[in-house]
Design an enzyme around this catalytic site. Structure first.
Site, PDB file in Angstrom:
ATOM      1  N   SER A  15     -12.731   1.636  -6.746  1.00 52.87           N
ATOM      2  CA  SER A  15     -11.876   0.912  -5.797  1.00 52.87           C
ATOM      3  C   SER A  15     -11.047   1.769  -4.858  1.00 52.87           C
ATOM      4  O   SER A  15     -10.437   1.251  -3.932  1.00 52.87           O
ATOM      5  CB  SER A  15     -10.933  -0.024  -6.550  1.00 52.87           C
ATOM      6  OG  SER A  15     -11.628  -1.165  -6.985  1.00 52.87           O
ATOM      7  N   SER A  32     -11.744  -2.396  -4.273  1.00 54.25           N
ATOM      8  CA  SER A  32     -10.688  -3.339  -4.051  1.00 54.25           C
ATOM      9  C   SER A  32      -9.567  -2.859  -3.123  1.00 54.25           C
ATOM     10  O   SER A  32      -8.871  -3.693  -2.562  1.00 54.25           O
ATOM     11  CB  SER A  32     -10.067  -3.748  -5.387  1.00 54.25           C
ATOM     12  OG  SER A  32      -9.392  -2.669  -5.992  1.00 54.25           O
ATOM     13  N   LYS A  48      -0.354  -0.460  -2.174  1.00 57.66           N
ATOM     14  CA  LYS A  48      -1.264  -1.523  -2.596  1.00 57.66           C
ATOM     15  C   LYS A  48      -0.493  -2.613  -3.348  1.00 57.66           C
ATOM     16  O   LYS A  48       0.433  -2.301  -4.112  1.00 57.66           O
ATOM     17  CB  LYS A  48      -2.357  -0.913  -3.487  1.00 57.66           C
ATOM     18  CG  LYS A  48      -3.484  -1.863  -3.854  1.00 57.66           C
ATOM     19  CD  LYS A  48      -4.579  -1.149  -4.668  1.00 57.66           C
ATOM     20  CE  LYS A  48      -5.726  -2.093  -5.023  1.00 57.66           C
ATOM     21  NZ  LYS A  48      -6.781  -1.435  -5.819  1.00 57.66           N
TER      22      LYS A  48
END
Lengths: 493, 95
Positions: A180, A156, A78
């Site tokens: 998330s 997210s 990420k």
């Protein structure tokens, strides 16, 4: 061996150890999938050179017989994780051009275990969002489709979810501040684990809300989550909130035997207007665990209703402090200044240009709730409510509950753009089943458990006792076995 | 609690985010909606409850107060938009 990128970590590990494939072959397979999948918007910085170099080193290690489970496993990272010499922007314009001189502890731990980094993954800007639509890179797209619409992979960690579900990589790192990891995992039919607060070091992870943020694995199976967590977790002197406990052997805990375990069903999670298919999934999940020998117990978590408003005070408050560092001085973007502009104009213009609308909104909300005269009314009250939410969980665990079963999300994945005109608060409702877990610092896992009527994956969430990810993963493993979710998105990208 | 335009302007300034005068009414409306949502917290009886400071009941680790790192000014400055002669450079602050 064909379709190497589709392998689970466990299967790849076994194949690597037997010599049936190599880390280089695995990596090349993923890299070619990634190059053919730009339509998913998942990988935003590709690092093929690093990947192949790491894969070669992993192959040498495997040959030498010194191979941890993650050795040679190609991963996506990420964009929130700082990776040395590789762009790390938290999907924000304000970190344009930032290449860290250091490596986050979690990614370093993975690399020390021989893992391979394929590139950086899309996400909501500073992890603020539930649909991956606030990213400076543009949307990440869900590989699942039911009609012409493009669907959100959730957020997210939307790029991570999309990449794993579409078999662009074997697994990915995510982070979870209010859901998330678990919400995008549910939207894409994969497994996502948020560990206990303090299990993984936050050092080198761009901070959103420091008392809530936790990194965790996003994988194709519960076993993979166990293997990957083992490599990510552990004490780190550079994060004073990281726990100095010995790690249990997470994979060894996966016996599938949950006889006599008490699974709580919290009545407050039965929301008004909950879609019938979510309600049914939840009941089916409870029945599966009962059939596996667990005892299903009705429980109450009376302050659940107040978790979202408490979260949306605490998280923006912490964000407004954490994001104060983006001032155009030390890294990232600096606005072009007009003649006579002073340092205040530099800050204000830089932050107006660099932050997207949702980040600006949350920074301002956080600023407001921390400002003189409102601190007690909002921030301190929210922290008191947070203490009550944690107390609810402490009580049910003290009463002997081993894990709690809830839906992971209030709906399946929705269309990109469908929420654009909605009130921000409506988007926040996506986190209704997941934020309580962050507020209480508990581990939570989303397991794919069924399909919606129109053919999209749905997830169930299991919440565990603090520091008992081993037991939680075992319960999740039993649920995974019973649910038998094997569907994959049809390739259109 | 509803936020008026003056409050929105003040909050934007406190947050050091430039907001055009024309955008303040919309911002005030958005912030008001979010604060209204938060006001549900007023229903909760928090009498005698301590605000949470740490989610896990653990003592923060102590360490020796010694220098463990340093001497890397070049790396520290490597990402700066404007660095000169070993310093971060900013617009003139003192007249």
């Amino acid at each position: 061996m064909s379709d190497l990128s589709k392998l689970t970590i466990a299967a790849a590990r076994d194949a690597l150890r037997k010599g049936d494939t190599t880390a280089v072959e695995l990596t090349e397979s993923c890299l070619s999938e990634i190059d053919a999948a730009d339509a998913l918007g998942a990988f935003v910085h590709k690092t093929p050179e690093i990947a192949l170099e790491q894969a070669k080193a992993a192959d040498a290690r495997i040959k030498a017989g010194d191979a941890p489970a993650m050795c040679g496993i190609p991963l996506g990272i990420k964009d929130l994780f700082c990776t040395k010499g590789v762009a790390s922007q938290a999907a924000s314009g304000i970190l344009e051009g930032f290449t860290p001189e250091y490596e986050s502890t979690v990614s370093q731990n993975l690399f020390d275990n021989g893992a391979v980094m394929l590139g950086k993954l899309n996400m909501d800007e500073f992890a603020m969002g539930s649909s991956n639509e606030t990213s400076v890179y543009g949307n990440a797209v869900n590989p699942w489709k039911v009609d012409d619409r493009q669907l959100t992979p959730g957020g997210s960690s939307g790029g991570s979810a999309s990449a794993v579900a579409a078999d662009l990589c074997l697994a990915a790192t995510g982070t979870d501040t209010g859901g998330s990891i678990r919400q995008p995992a549910a939207f894409t039919g994969i497994t996502g684990l948020k560990p206990t607060y303090g299990r993984c070091s936050r050092w080198g992870v761009v901070a959103f809300a420091s008392s809530l943020d936790q990194a965790g694995p996003m994988t194709k199976s519960v076993r993979d989550a166990a293997i990957m967590l083992q490599a990510m977790a552990g004490h780190d002197p550079k994060d004073s909130t990281s726990a100095d406990f010995p790690l249990p052997d997470f994979e060894a805990a996966l016996t599938g035997d949950i006889k006599g375990k008490k699974i709580g069903i919290p009545k407050e999670y039965r929301m008004d207007g909950m879609p019938a298919e979510i309600e049914k999934l939840w009941q089916d999940g409870a029945a599966m665990l009962r059939d596996a020998g667990a005892e299903i117990v009705d429980i109450t978590l009376p302050h659940t209703k107040y978790a979202l408003p408490a979260y949306y005070v605490i998280a923006p408050a912490e964000a407004s402090s954490n994001l104060a560092r983006y001032d155009g001085v030390r890294y990232g973007h600096r606005a072009k200044l007009a003649a006579g502009d002073g340092i205040d104009q530099m800050y204000e213009k830089t932050r107006a240009e660099g932050f997207g609308p949702e980040v600006q909104r949350r920074v301002m909300i956080g600023t407001y709730v921390l400002s003189a005269g409102f601190y007690d009314a909002y921030y301190n009250r929210a922290r008191k409510v947070r203490a009550l939410i944690k107390r609810d969980f402490d009580t049910v665990f003290a009463d002997g509950i081993d894990a709690i079963l809830t839906p992971a999300t209030p709906s399946p994945a929705f269309g990109l753009g469908e929420m654009t005109d909605a009130d921000p608060v409506e988007m926040y409702l996506n986190d209704v089943f997941t934020v309580t877990v962050n507020l209480a610092g508990l581990p939570g896992i989303s397991v794919p458990a069924g399909m919606s009527a129109e053919g999209l994956p749905l997830g169930l969430q299991l919440i565990g006792r603090p520091w008992a990810e081993d037991d939680l993963l075992n319960t999740a493993y039993a649920l995974e076995n019973a649910a038998g979710f094997v569907s994959k998105p049809a390739k259109w990208w | 609690m509803s936020i008026d335009i003056d409050t929105a302007r003040r909050v934007a300034h406190l947050a050091r985010i430039a907001v055009e005068e024309d955008d303040l009414p919309a911002l005030a409306g958005e912030l008001s909606n979010i604060l209204t949502f938060m006001e549900q917290l007023n229903e909760v009886d928090v009498e005698g409850v301590e605000p949470m400071t740490s989610v896990t009941p653990m003592r923060l680790k102590r360490r020796e107060d010694v220098v463990t790192d340093g001497d890397q000014a070049e790396k520290v400055l490597s990402n700066a938009p404007d660095a000169r002669e070993g310093f971060f450079a900013v617009p003139k602050v003192v007249e």
